[in-house]
Scaffold this motif. Structure first.
Motif, mmCIF file in Angstrom:
data_model
loop_
_atom_site.group_PDB
_atom_site.id
_atom_site.type_symbol
_atom_site.label_atom_id
_atom_site.label_comp_id
_atom_site.label_asym_id
_atom_site.label_seq_id
_atom_site.Cartn_x
_atom_site.Cartn_y
_atom_site.Cartn_z
ATOM 1 N N PHE A 36 0.838 -1.209 0.000
ATOM 2 C CA PHE A 36 0.000 0.000 0.000
ATOM 3 C C PHE A 36 0.868 1.253 0.000
ATOM 4 C CE2 PHE A 36 -1.979 3.498 2.278
ATOM 5 C CZ PHE A 36 -3.238 3.573 1.710
ATOM 6 N N ASN A 37 1.869 1.288 0.870
ATOM 7 C CA ASN A 37 2.698 2.495 0.996
ATOM 8 C C ASN A 37 3.535 2.762 -0.243
ATOM 9 O OD1 ASN A 37 2.213 4.094 3.175
ATOM 10 N ND2 ASN A 37 3.831 3.275 4.464
ATOM 11 N N ASP A 38 4.084 1.716 -0.854
ATOM 12 C CA ASP A 38 4.861 1.904 -2.088
ATOM 13 C C ASP A 38 4.033 2.620 -3.140
ATOM 14 O OD1 ASP A 38 7.168 0.740 -1.169
ATOM 15 O OD2 ASP A 38 6.823 -1.205 -2.099
ATOM 16 N N ASN A 39 2.796 2.176 -3.291
ATOM 17 C CA ASN A 39 1.946 2.725 -4.336
ATOM 18 C C ASN A 39 1.290 4.036 -3.939
ATOM 19 O OD1 ASN A 39 1.808 0.650 -6.719
ATOM 20 N ND2 ASN A 39 1.918 -0.521 -4.829
ATOM 21 N N LEU A 40 1.100 4.254 -2.647
ATOM 22 C CA LEU A 40 0.657 5.564 -2.165
ATOM 23 C C LEU A 40 1.697 6.624 -2.528
ATOM 24 C CD1 LEU A 40 -1.480 7.010 -0.111
ATOM 25 C CD2 LEU A 40 0.424 6.845 1.494
ATOM 26 N N LEU A 41 2.956 6.308 -2.272
ATOM 27 C CA LEU A 41 4.047 7.239 -2.579
ATOM 28 C C LEU A 41 4.143 7.476 -4.080
ATOM 29 C CD1 LEU A 41 6.585 8.871 -1.866
ATOM 30 C CD2 LEU A 41 7.870 6.719 -1.782
ATOM 31 N N ARG A 42 4.100 6.403 -4.859
ATOM 32 C CA ARG A 42 4.216 6.546 -6.322
ATOM 33 C C ARG A 42 3.049 7.329 -6.901
ATOM 34 N NH1 ARG A 42 4.120 1.463 -10.441
ATOM 35 N NH2 ARG A 42 2.155 1.118 -9.355
ATOM 36 N N SER A 43 1.837 6.961 -6.521
ATOM 37 C CA SER A 43 0.649 7.613 -7.076
ATOM 38 C C SER A 43 0.578 9.077 -6.674
ATOM 39 C CB SER A 43 -0.608 6.875 -6.605
ATOM 40 O OG SER A 43 -1.762 7.492 -7.094
ATOM 41 N N GLY A 44 0.860 9.355 -5.399
ATOM 42 C CA GLY A 44 0.839 10.741 -4.935
ATOM 43 C C GLY A 44 1.851 11.595 -5.672
ATOM 44 N N PHE A 100 13.897 -4.980 10.427
ATOM 45 C CA PHE A 100 14.828 -3.964 9.928
ATOM 46 C C PHE A 100 14.232 -3.265 8.703
ATOM 47 C CE2 PHE A 100 18.562 -6.324 11.960
ATOM 48 C CZ PHE A 100 18.721 -5.363 12.943
ATOM 49 N N CYS A 101 13.599 -4.059 7.810
ATOM 50 C CA CYS A 101 12.980 -3.478 6.622
ATOM 51 C C CYS A 101 11.859 -2.515 7.006
ATOM 52 C CB CYS A 101 12.421 -4.586 5.719
ATOM 53 S SG CYS A 101 13.673 -5.506 4.793
ATOM 54 N N LYS A 102 11.090 -2.879 8.012
ATOM 55 C CA LYS A 102 9.975 -2.034 8.422
ATOM 56 C C LYS A 102 10.455 -0.753 9.114
ATOM 57 C CE LYS A 102 6.793 -4.140 6.515
ATOM 58 N NZ LYS A 102 5.992 -3.470 5.485
ATOM 59 N N ILE A 103 11.555 -0.836 9.842
ATOM 60 C CA ILE A 103 12.147 0.385 10.414
ATOM 61 C C ILE A 103 12.617 1.306 9.277
ATOM 62 C CG2 ILE A 103 14.108 1.286 11.736
ATOM 63 C CD1 ILE A 103 13.856 -1.241 13.499
ATOM 64 N N ALA A 104 13.211 0.689 8.240
ATOM 65 C CA ALA A 104 13.641 1.474 7.076
ATOM 66 C C ALA A 104 12.437 2.131 6.403
ATOM 67 C CB ALA A 104 14.369 0.569 6.079
ATOM 68 N N GLU A 105 11.308 1.417 6.330
ATOM 69 C CA GLU A 105 10.110 1.979 5.714
ATOM 70 C C GLU A 105 9.594 3.187 6.494
ATOM 71 O OE1 GLU A 105 5.488 0.744 4.773
ATOM 72 O OE2 GLU A 105 6.982 -0.847 4.902
ATOM 73 N N VAL A 106 9.632 3.092 7.822
ATOM 74 C CA VAL A 106 9.212 4.241 8.643
ATOM 75 C C VAL A 106 10.101 5.448 8.340
ATOM 76 C CG1 VAL A 106 9.016 5.131 10.996
ATOM 77 C CG2 VAL A 106 8.215 2.821 10.476
ATOM 78 N N SER A 107 11.397 5.216 8.209
ATOM 79 C CA SER A 107 12.335 6.308 7.903
ATOM 80 C C SER A 107 12.043 6.921 6.538
ATOM 81 C CB SER A 107 13.778 5.785 7.948
ATOM 82 O OG SER A 107 14.079 5.225 9.198
ATOM 83 N N MET A 125 11.194 11.874 -5.535
ATOM 84 C CA MET A 125 11.683 10.939 -6.545
ATOM 85 C C MET A 125 12.856 10.121 -6.004
ATOM 86 S SD MET A 125 11.370 13.136 -10.108
ATOM 87 C CE MET A 125 11.860 11.754 -11.135
ATOM 88 N N SER A 126 13.715 10.754 -5.235
ATOM 89 C CA SER A 126 14.822 10.021 -4.607
ATOM 90 C C SER A 126 14.281 8.969 -3.639
ATOM 91 C CB SER A 126 15.742 10.995 -3.856
ATOM 92 O OG SER A 126 16.284 11.955 -4.730
ATOM 93 N N VAL A 130 14.564 4.846 -3.236
ATOM 94 C CA VAL A 130 14.900 4.189 -1.968
ATOM 95 C C VAL A 130 13.801 3.193 -1.591
ATOM 96 C CG1 VAL A 130 15.369 4.556 0.490
ATOM 97 C CG2 VAL A 130 16.249 6.180 -1.203
ATOM 98 N N SER A 131 12.540 3.574 -1.849
ATOM 99 C CA SER A 131 11.421 2.677 -1.567
ATOM 100 C C SER A 131 11.497 1.423 -2.440
ATOM 101 C CB SER A 131 10.092 3.407 -1.819
ATOM 102 O OG SER A 131 9.000 2.580 -1.542
ATOM 103 N N GLY A 132 11.889 1.588 -3.700
ATOM 104 C CA GLY A 132 12.090 0.432 -4.570
ATOM 105 C C GLY A 132 13.215 -0.461 -4.073
ATOM 106 N N THR A 133 14.272 0.158 -3.545
ATOM 107 C CA THR A 133 15.377 -0.609 -2.961
ATOM 108 C C THR A 133 14.907 -1.385 -1.740
ATOM 109 O OG1 THR A 133 16.939 1.088 -3.729
ATOM 110 C CG2 THR A 133 17.710 -0.418 -2.004
ATOM 111 N N HIS A 134 14.111 -0.730 -0.899
ATOM 112 C CA HIS A 134 13.544 -1.393 0.278
ATOM 113 C C HIS A 134 12.714 -2.610 -0.139
ATOM 114 C CE1 HIS A 134 9.819 -1.830 2.712
ATOM 115 N NE2 HIS A 134 10.680 -1.884 3.713
ATOM 116 N N THR A 135 11.893 -2.457 -1.185
ATOM 117 C CA THR A 135 11.075 -3.560 -1.683
ATOM 118 C C THR A 135 11.951 -4.689 -2.212
ATOM 119 O OG1 THR A 135 9.289 -2.036 -2.255
ATOM 120 C CG2 THR A 135 9.262 -4.178 -3.328
#
Length: 433
Positions: A36-44, A100-107, A125-126, A130-135
C-alpha cells in the motif's frame, strides 16, 4: 520449529483460519501495508507532477518525462539489489530482517512526509528509488518465509492470500495516493507514516524462522551476484520454468495495468473514474483467482490448471477487445453513462476473467517455486525470480512504447500480448510435465 498439525476440513473453509494464526497474519499484514505504501508514494508523486502547474510547483523537466522516470525508479532497484537481498535472507534470520525493513520503511515515509508537505519533487523521486530498494530487499523474505511457517497443504492458500492481499493493497494505495495528495494538511504524509508504523508493529509478531544457510557469502559485486543466483536457478528445470512463467504473467499484467488509463481515455472515451473502475476490476479479479486456487486444487500444489488459465487470459483479452464499442461521443463519458451500455458490462466481465485466470495461473507457480527449492537457497531463488520479473517488465515497457510510437492502438497492444501469450500454453504444459 515445529508446525501445528492442520485440521482437515472437507469444505476447505479452514484455510481462512490462517488469519488467526501468528505464523501467518503478521507477515500478511506487514506485506500488504508495505505494498500500500509503495503505491501511495508513487501515485501521490505522479499526481503531484501531473498537476504541478495548478500547485505552482517548478519542475526540473517536462511532466511526462518525470512520470516515466518514476515508473523506472521502482523497477531498477530490483535489477541492482536482488542478488544481495536473496543472499542476506538466506544468511540471517528472516523475522529480524523484516523488522529492519519495516524500520527502514518508517524512515522513508518520514522523508516522504516532509517531501509532500513542501512539494519537494526531487526528494520524493529520490525516496521512490529508496522505496524500490527497500522492496527489493523485502521481497525475497516475504516469499521464502512462508514455507518456514506453513505446511505444504497450506502453501496454496497462503500464497493466494498474499497475492490477493498485495494486489488489493496496490489498488488501494494507487487510489489513496491520487486522492489524498490533493487534500489539505498533508494527509497523504500522515497516512504514509501511520501505515509504515502499523507495518512495523505487525512485524514484531512474526515468528522466528530457522536460518537457512548461515555460511552464505554476501557479494557486493552486482553482476557476479546476479549471475550466481541465475546460474543456480537454471540448474533445475522446474525452478527455471516456474520463474520464467511467473515473469511472463507479470509482463502481461503490467501491460494491462499501465495501459488502462490510455484505454479508458483514448479508446472508451471515459473519465478518470472509469479508469479507477478498470484498476479495481482487474485487481479484484486477480484476488479472486488467487483465492479460488486452493479450492480448485484442494490444497494440492499442482500446475494442472496452468495451461487452462493461460488460454483463458488470451481468450478473454480477445473478447474484451472484440466487444469494446466505438465511443458514443467525443466527450468523456462519466462512470454512470459508461455503465448504462450493455457492451461495457461485457468488457468489465472479460477484464475480470483475464485477471481471475491470471490469479489461477500465478499462485500455483509461487507455491511450486517455494516447495521445490531447497530451504538453504530459497531466498536466492526468489531473488532470481524478482530479477527476472524486472527484466521482463522493463522489456515490455520499452516494446510497448516503441509499438505505440509506430501507430499501434491500445487495443492492438492488448491483442499483440494476447497472441504472444498463446504459445505459453505449450510452455505451461512443459512445467507440468
Amino acid at each position: 520449529m515445529e508446525l501445528e498439525t492442520p485440521t482437515i476440513n472437507p469444505l476447505q473453509n479452514l484455510k481462512y483460519r490462517l488469519f488467526l494464526k501468528q505464523r501467518f497474519w503478521p507477515i500478511f499484514v506487514a506485506t500488504s501495508l508495505g505494498a500500500f505504501n509503495d503505491n501511495l508514494l508513487r501515485s501521490g508523486l505522479v499526481v503531484l507532477i501531473a498537476y504541478s502547474g495548478s500547485h505552482g510547483i517548478a519542475l526540473p523537466a517536462r511532466p511526462e518525462i518525470l512520470v516515466t522516470i518514476c515508473s523506472a525508479l521502482l523497477v531498477i532497484p530490483l535489477m541492482l539489489f536482488s542478488s544481495t537481498a536473496g543472499a542476506l535472507a538466506d544468511k540471517y534470520e528472516k523475522s529480524l530482517l523484516v523488522r529492519f525493513c519495516k524500520i527502514a520503511e518508517v524512515s522513508i515515509m518520514c522523508g516522504a512526509y516532509y517531501g509532500f508537505a513542501h512539494h519537494d519533487i526531487l526528494l520524493l523521486m529520490s525516496l521512490l528509488f529508496v522505496s524500490g530498494t527497500h522492496t527489493s530487499f523485502y521481497s525475497p523474505i516475504k516469499f521464502s518465509i512462508l514455507p518456514d511457517h506453513l505446511h505444504n497443504k497450506e502453501l496454496l492458500a497462503g500464497n493466494g492470500f498474499m497475492a490477493g492481499g498485495s494486489y488489493l493493497a496496490v489498488l488501494c494505495g494507487l487510489i489513496a495516493g491520487g486522492l489524498l495528495v490533493e487534500s489539505t494538511g498533508n494527509i497523504i504524509g500522515t497516512v504514509a507514516l501511520a501505515v509504515a508504523f502499523s507495518g512495523w508493529l505487525a512485524s514484531l509478531f512474526i515468528l522466528p524462522s530457522p536460518i537457512a544457510h548461515p555460511h552464505t557469502k554476501i557479494s557486493l559485486n552486482i553482476w557476479k551476484g546476479s549471475k550466481d543466483i541465475i546460474a543456480y536457478a537454471c540448474r533445475d528445470k522446474t525452478i527455471m520454468l516456474s520463474i520464467f512463467g511467473l515473469s511472463w504473467f507479470l509482463l502481461v499484467g503490467s501491460v494491462f495495468m499501465s495501459q488502462f488509463a490510455n484505454y479508458a481515455q483514448a479508446v472508451v472515451r471515459a473519465d478518470n473514474e472509469v479508469y479507477i473502475l478498470f484498476l479495481t476490476v482487474f485487481s479484484v479479479g486477480i484476488a479472486i483467482g488467487s483465492l479460488v486456487c486452493d479450492t480448485l486444487l484442494k490444497g494440492e500444489i499442482s500446475l494442472k490448471l496452468t495451461p487452462v488459465a493461460v488460454f483463458g487470459v488470451s481468450f478473454f483479452t480477445y473478447l474484451m477487445v472484440a466487444v469494446t464499442p466505438q465511443p458514443i461521443s467525443e466527450e468523456l463519458q462519466t462512470i454512470h453513462v459508461f455503465l448504462t451500455l450493455p457492451q461495457h458490462w461485457i468488457v468489465l466481465g472479460s477484464m475480470t476473467m483475464v485477471a481471475v485466470c491470471g490469479g489461477i495461473y500465478m499462485v500455483p507457480l509461487y507455491a511450486t517455486l517455494q516447495s521445490h527449492t531447497p530451504a538453504e537457497y530459497r531466498s536466492r531463488v526468489m531473488a532470481a525470480s524478482n530479477l527476472s520479473d524486472s527484466v521482463f517488465m522493463t522489456v515490455i515497457a520499452l516494446l510497448s512504447a516503441l509499438l505505440l510510437s509506430f501507430g499501434f492502438r491500445i487495443t492492438d497492444l492488448f491483442l499483440f500480448v494476447a497472441t504472444l501469450n498463446l504459445p505459453i500454453i505449450y510452455y505451461a504444459r512443459k512445467i507440468t510435465a
